[in-house]
Design a protein around this motif. Sequence first.
Motif, PDB file in Angstrom:
ATOM      1  N   GLY A 190       0.822  -1.214   0.000  1.00 44.14           N
ATOM      2  CA  GLY A 190       0.000   0.000   0.000  1.00 44.14           C
ATOM      3  C   GLY A 190       0.843   1.245   0.000  1.00 44.14           C
ATOM      4  N   GLY A 191       1.763   1.326  -0.932  1.00 40.35           N
ATOM      5  CA  GLY A 191       2.764   2.388  -0.909  1.00 40.35           C
ATOM      6  C   GLY A 191       2.227   3.796  -1.054  1.00 40.35           C
ATOM      7  N   THR A 192       1.004   3.959  -1.588  1.00 39.42           N
ATOM      8  CA  THR A 192       0.469   5.305  -1.755  1.00 39.42           C
ATOM      9  C   THR A 192      -0.605   5.650  -0.725  1.00 39.42           C
ATOM     10  OG1 THR A 192      -1.068   4.481  -3.444  1.00 39.42           O
ATOM     11  CG2 THR A 192       1.006   5.474  -4.204  1.00 39.42           C
ATOM     12  N   ARG A 248       7.898   5.678  -6.507  1.00 40.29           N
ATOM     13  CA  ARG A 248       9.286   5.947  -6.876  1.00 40.29           C
ATOM     14  C   ARG A 248       9.654   7.404  -6.624  1.00 40.29           C
ATOM     15  NH1 ARG A 248       7.831   2.138 -10.975  1.00 40.29           N
ATOM     16  NH2 ARG A 248       7.112   3.813 -12.347  1.00 40.29           N
ATOM     17  N   LYS A 249       8.726   8.304  -6.888  1.00 42.23           N
ATOM     18  CA  LYS A 249       8.979   9.725  -6.642  1.00 42.23           C
ATOM     19  C   LYS A 249       9.209   9.987  -5.153  1.00 42.23           C
ATOM     20  CE  LYS A 249       7.071  14.326  -7.584  1.00 42.23           C
ATOM     21  NZ  LYS A 249       5.919  15.082  -8.178  1.00 42.23           N
ATOM     22  N   LEU A 250       8.546   9.214  -4.301  1.00 39.13           N
ATOM     23  CA  LEU A 250       8.701   9.365  -2.852  1.00 39.13           C
ATOM     24  C   LEU A 250      10.014   8.782  -2.347  1.00 39.13           C
ATOM     25  CD1 LEU A 250       5.061   8.453  -1.831  1.00 39.13           C
ATOM     26  CD2 LEU A 250       6.158  10.660  -1.416  1.00 39.13           C
ATOM     27  N   GLY A 251      10.665   7.959  -3.174  1.00 40.04           N
ATOM     28  CA  GLY A 251      11.944   7.403  -2.765  1.00 40.04           C
ATOM     29  C   GLY A 251      12.070   5.907  -2.856  1.00 40.04           C
ATOM     30  N   VAL A 291      14.164   0.309  -0.320  1.00 39.03           N
ATOM     31  CA  VAL A 291      12.710   0.278  -0.198  1.00 39.03           C
ATOM     32  C   VAL A 291      12.055  -0.313  -1.436  1.00 39.03           C
ATOM     33  CG1 VAL A 291      10.628   1.658   0.167  1.00 39.03           C
ATOM     34  CG2 VAL A 291      12.776   2.306   1.296  1.00 39.03           C
ATOM     35  N   LEU A 292      11.252  -1.349  -1.205  1.00 34.16           N
ATOM     36  CA  LEU A 292      10.362  -1.896  -2.215  1.00 34.16           C
ATOM     37  C   LEU A 292       8.938  -1.583  -1.766  1.00 34.16           C
ATOM     38  CD1 LEU A 292      13.044  -3.671  -2.320  1.00 34.16           C
ATOM     39  CD2 LEU A 292      11.616  -5.466  -3.318  1.00 34.16           C
ATOM     40  N   ALA A 293       8.066  -1.230  -2.706  1.00 37.60           N
ATOM     41  CA  ALA A 293       6.687  -0.909  -2.355  1.00 37.60           C
ATOM     42  C   ALA A 293       5.747  -1.501  -3.382  1.00 37.60           C
ATOM     43  CB  ALA A 293       6.490   0.605  -2.283  1.00 37.60           C
ATOM     44  N   THR A 294       4.545  -1.867  -2.939  1.00 38.10           N
ATOM     45  CA  THR A 294       3.514  -2.329  -3.853  1.00 38.10           C
ATOM     46  C   THR A 294       2.436  -1.260  -3.995  1.00 38.10           C
ATOM     47  OG1 THR A 294       2.181  -3.409  -2.125  1.00 38.10           O
ATOM     48  CG2 THR A 294       3.882  -4.738  -3.222  1.00 38.10           C
ATOM     49  N   ALA A 295       1.821  -1.228  -5.168  1.00 35.33           N
ATOM     50  CA  ALA A 295       0.714  -0.313  -5.431  1.00 35.33           C
ATOM     51  C   ALA A 295      -0.110  -0.890  -6.575  1.00 35.33           C
ATOM     52  CB  ALA A 295       1.226   1.082  -5.780  1.00 35.33           C
ATOM     53  N   GLY A 296      -1.317  -0.330  -6.795  1.00 35.82           N
ATOM     54  CA  GLY A 296      -2.264  -0.970  -7.691  1.00 35.82           C
ATOM     55  C   GLY A 296      -2.409  -0.362  -9.071  1.00 35.82           C
ATOM     56  N   SER A 297      -1.514   0.553  -9.465  1.00 36.35           N
ATOM     57  CA  SER A 297      -1.590   1.131 -10.806  1.00 36.35           C
ATOM     58  C   SER A 297      -0.231   1.690 -11.189  1.00 36.35           C
ATOM     59  CB  SER A 297      -2.639   2.250 -10.859  1.00 36.35           C
ATOM     60  OG  SER A 297      -2.202   3.384 -10.129  1.00 36.35           O
ATOM     61  N   ALA A 298      -0.056   1.948 -12.477  1.00 37.40           N
ATOM     62  CA  ALA A 298       1.193   2.541 -12.944  1.00 37.40           C
ATOM     63  C   ALA A 298       1.382   3.926 -12.338  1.00 37.40           C
ATOM     64  CB  ALA A 298       1.190   2.616 -14.468  1.00 37.40           C
TER      65      ALA A 298
END
Length: 338
Positions: free
Chosen positions: A154-156, A188-191, A174-181
């Motif tokens: 839930g990276g966003t 990625r913009k957050l780091g 940091v690896l993050a998951t999210a549900g759209s491009a």
Amino acid sequence: MTELPSTMTYIDHGAGGGPEVLVPATGPLPSPKPDEVLIRVLAAGVNRPDVQQRMGLYPPPPGASPIAGLEVAGEVVATGAEVRRYKAGDRVCALANGGGYAEYCTAPEAQTLPWPAGFDAVRAAALPETYFTVWANLFGHGRLKAGETVLIHGGTSGIGVTAIQLAKAFGAKVLATAGSAEKCKACRKLGADVAINYRDEDFVEAVKQHTGGNGVDVLLDMVGAAYFQRNLRCMAKDGRLVIIAFLQGHEAEKVDLRPIMLKRLTVTGSTMRPRTTAEKGALAAELEAKVWPLLARGECGPVIHATFPLREAAAAHRLMESSTHIGKIMLTVAEPAA
């Protein structure tokens, strides 16, 4: 300070239900206990626990306000007899025990912090719930340290945005998951070093690919049962899986527990609201010492997706439940005193 009114507007959720149950109501101002401050609320944050409370699934602890809302920013207008740090007129943000969806809210002094330098009310109110939660779980229970690798689901979300920034600021990969491009781009913009679109690829295989097959040292999860087995497969040896919510269930069935033993995993988690004032106060002190300077320098900070007037709390909850937002959803309540 001007004389306080005898009543205030707050958002009532009645017996609970959908967003439509959130309606403005009028009631008396809360009175601060000896260790509390009374805050004229300028802005308040909207969080998943508020949605759960509105639905009748997350009742406030004994003695807490029945009004929803766990984070506010505003101006101190009164103090309890034991309060020493703050005085009337001070601008503060607070992790409240409830009552944030209102024109006035009380909070323990220990759970109250000054606005970081350069912050306005909306940005200050966006801090407490996510920063207390991430600090306690990612760096406390998760013991994340520089040089380690973390996966943030839930990276966003409000939590995800905070976790990505803080993990990166303190030296983690940091690896993050999210549900759209679009959401992956925001991560990625957050780091985030790697953003995984869980709708298009298997996050377990992606984790293996980006960690050379080793897995992650820490995993911050808010999904719950639906991800539990796959989360175990993502972990490195001596990894720590930290669960902070159950958005897709709290009962995991037919789970192979062997990875916990074979990898020497720690599976842990926590809630914030039932913690004692002393426990939350300790977190506040750590945040002020270690994180507030980063906020003041602009090295991390909240991402505000949308703001709604207090009276439109129902619309804010509909947006929260849509899961289309990136960052925080906020309520604006009043303007600062002249």
